[in-house]
Write an enzyme that holds these catalytic residues in place. Structure first.
Site, PDB file in Angstrom:
ATOM      1  NE  ARG A   1     -18.245 -14.948   5.661  1.00 13.59           N
ATOM      2  CZ  ARG A   1     -16.665 -14.533   5.528  1.00 13.59           C
ATOM      3  NH1 ARG A   1     -15.818 -15.005   6.370  1.00 13.59           N
ATOM      4  NH2 ARG A   1     -16.639 -13.880   4.512  1.00 13.59           N
TER       5      ARG A   1
ATOM      6  NE  ARG B   1     -13.583 -24.068  -4.986  1.00 17.05           N
ATOM      7  CZ  ARG B   1     -12.761 -23.111  -4.659  1.00 17.05           C
ATOM      8  NH1 ARG B   1     -11.345 -23.423  -4.194  1.00 17.05           N
ATOM      9  NH2 ARG B   1     -13.268 -21.971  -4.430  1.00 17.05           N
TER      10      ARG B   1
ATOM     11  NE  ARG C   1     -10.942 -11.514  19.065  1.00 18.54           N
ATOM     12  CZ  ARG C   1      -9.995 -11.653  20.141  1.00 18.54           C
ATOM     13  NH1 ARG C   1     -10.324 -11.365  21.276  1.00 18.54           N
ATOM     14  NH2 ARG C   1      -8.924 -12.466  19.668  1.00 18.54           N
TER      15      ARG C   1
ATOM     16  NE  ARG D   1      -5.354 -11.692   7.646  1.00 15.29           N
ATOM     17  CZ  ARG D   1      -5.960 -11.634   7.002  1.00 15.29           C
ATOM     18  NH1 ARG D   1      -6.427 -12.659   5.834  1.00 15.29           N
ATOM     19  NH2 ARG D   1      -6.985 -10.374   6.938  1.00 15.29           N
TER      20      ARG D   1
ATOM     21  CD  GLU E   1      -4.949  -9.383  10.184  1.00  5.64           C
ATOM     22  OE1 GLU E   1      -5.835 -10.257  10.186  1.00  5.64           O
ATOM     23  OE2 GLU E   1      -4.578  -9.099   9.005  1.00  5.64           O
TER      24      GLU E   1
ATOM     25  CE1 TYR F   1     -15.623 -10.534   8.900  1.00  2.00           C
ATOM     26  CE2 TYR F   1     -16.641 -11.212   6.842  1.00  2.00           C
ATOM     27  CZ  TYR F   1     -15.693 -11.152   7.526  1.00  2.00           C
ATOM     28  OH  TYR F   1     -14.110 -11.052   6.824  1.00  2.00           O
TER      29      TYR F   1
ATOM     30  CG  ASP G   1     -17.014 -11.051   2.250  1.00  3.17           C
ATOM     31  OD1 ASP G   1     -16.317 -10.596   3.247  1.00  3.17           O
ATOM     32  OD2 ASP G   1     -17.433 -12.059   1.854  1.00  3.17           O
TER      33      ASP G   1
END
Length: 371
Positions: free
Chosen positions: A170, A174, A247, A279, A299, A347, A349
């Site tokens: 995912r 670049r 999780r 994070r 987190e 999962y 989005d």
């Protein structure tokens, strides 16, 4: 009394309820929490819209989904540009020429590709069989060791060698100087927070909060012709084939009065193994806030157990085998619709959840002769 009992007021449940209500159906939406919105819930603290259950940045390439969600709120043009902190070293994410330059001193894309290719050859991986091998195949060993391994193992609570390779696919890689995390054409944050979106979806619908479906199951099911279930599929079936692994997360949110800018970015990932949190989110930056104070959230990932919130399904071989058995039961149900991340053990989005809900409504109403 109702055509549909919708269990859970997150995106799937709210979109479903909104759409069928528009078409003349009657819904009751229940949620065991004291608010609507599920994990995209935002609350105001010190005038700042705080993402209570972790950062949510809306992004999609699907104009139909983008136009759909913009019915309910005006979006800003927030661009997700997270930063990685590895033991005090700062790197740009996603992996791009800025990352490669900081790490190796390379200037051109060709130099970066050569460096990665050298490390791939040294690792001698032909077919990646786990996340570690997949990551090294994509970006080499240096980036894996500094920016992937520690973060991923904290996030999932497992060795990267035990995780499936698709998780890392995912992540964009670049060979341009572009810190935009997503490749999607449309992205942003709803001005005023996500809660307003859900409230607008549910404004003409009966909603009951602080209601646990499993404590009043028989009574609630009797209220409607059909049930739309967005919770854990294994819990729905009373764990008859075993408990699926998830999780969970713990959030420590702090108001900081001593500064109006704590870290200079909305999201900074801590990629070393020793830092206990993955994070820090500084919420005001999502909406370009100018408040005199700031709010941050650390987190902490953890293994899910009962009475904790499940966030991420762990789609390894063991769990997928268990889920397959639950799905076989779910597919046979004539009066229960399963949707969303937990009910389908997948999962998703946000844009994918919305698309799934719209598809489900279309499929459901086409079944009815009156439609």
């Amino acid at each position: 009394m109702y055509n549909y009992l919708v269990i859970g007021s997150g995106l799937f449940g709210s979109v479903f309820a909104h759409e069928v209500t528009k078409r003349g159906k009657k819904c009751l939406v229940i949620d065991r929490r004291n608010h609507v919105g599920g994990n995209i819930f935002t609350e105001q603290i010190e005038g700042i819209n705080v993402h209570k259950y972790g950062a949510h940045i809306f992004h999609t390439n699907n104009k139909r989904i983008w136009d759909y969600v913009n019915q309910f709120a005006k979006f800003n043009r927030y661009t997700n540009t997270p930063v990685a902190n590895y033991k005090g070293e700062i790197y740009n994410l996603p992996f791009n020429m800025n990352t490669f330059n900081k790490l190796w001193g390379v200037i051109t894309p060709e130099e970066a590709k050569q460096k990665i290719e050298e490390q791939r050859k040294t690792a001698n991986i032909s077919t990646p069989n786990n996340l570690e091998e997949q990551a090294i195949s994509l970006v080499g060993t240096d980036i894996y060791e500094k920016l992937i391994k520690g973060y991923t193992e904290k996030q999932w609570g497992r060795s990267a060698k035990e995780l499936p390779p698709f998780i890392i696919r995912r992540l964009p890689v670049r060979f341009t100087y572009d810190n935009n995390y997503f490749n999607d054409k449309y992205q942003g944050i709803p001005i005023g927070g996500y809660t307003g979106i859900i409230k607008n979806m549910l404004k003409d619908i009966d909603v009951r909060l602080n209601v646990d479906f499993f404590e009043h199951r028989e009574e609630l099911e009797a209220l409607a012709d059909k049930v739309v279930f967005t919770g854990m599929v294994d819990q729905y079936y009373e764990y008859r084939f075993g408990v699926l692994d998830y999780r969970s997360l713990q959030f420590e949110t702090k108001v900081i009065d001593s500064t109006d800018n704590f870290q200079g970015n909305a999201v900074i990932n801590y990629t070393d193994r020793e830092t206990p949190y993955t994070r820090i989110i500084e919420h005001k930056h999502f909406e370009f806030g100018t408040q005199d104070t700031t709010v941050i959230t650390e987190e902490y990932p953890m293994e899910w157990k009962k009475n904790l919130e499940p966030y991420y399904p762990i789609n390894n071989e063991k769990n997928n085998k268990i889920y397959k058995k639950y799905k076989e039961l779910a597919d046979k149900e004539s009066k229960v619709i399963f949707g969303g991340r937990l009910a389908t053990y997948k999962y998703y989005d946000m844009h994918q959840v919305i698309a799934e809900a719209l598809t489900t409504v279309h499929r459901e109403l086409l079944k009815s002769p009156s439609n």
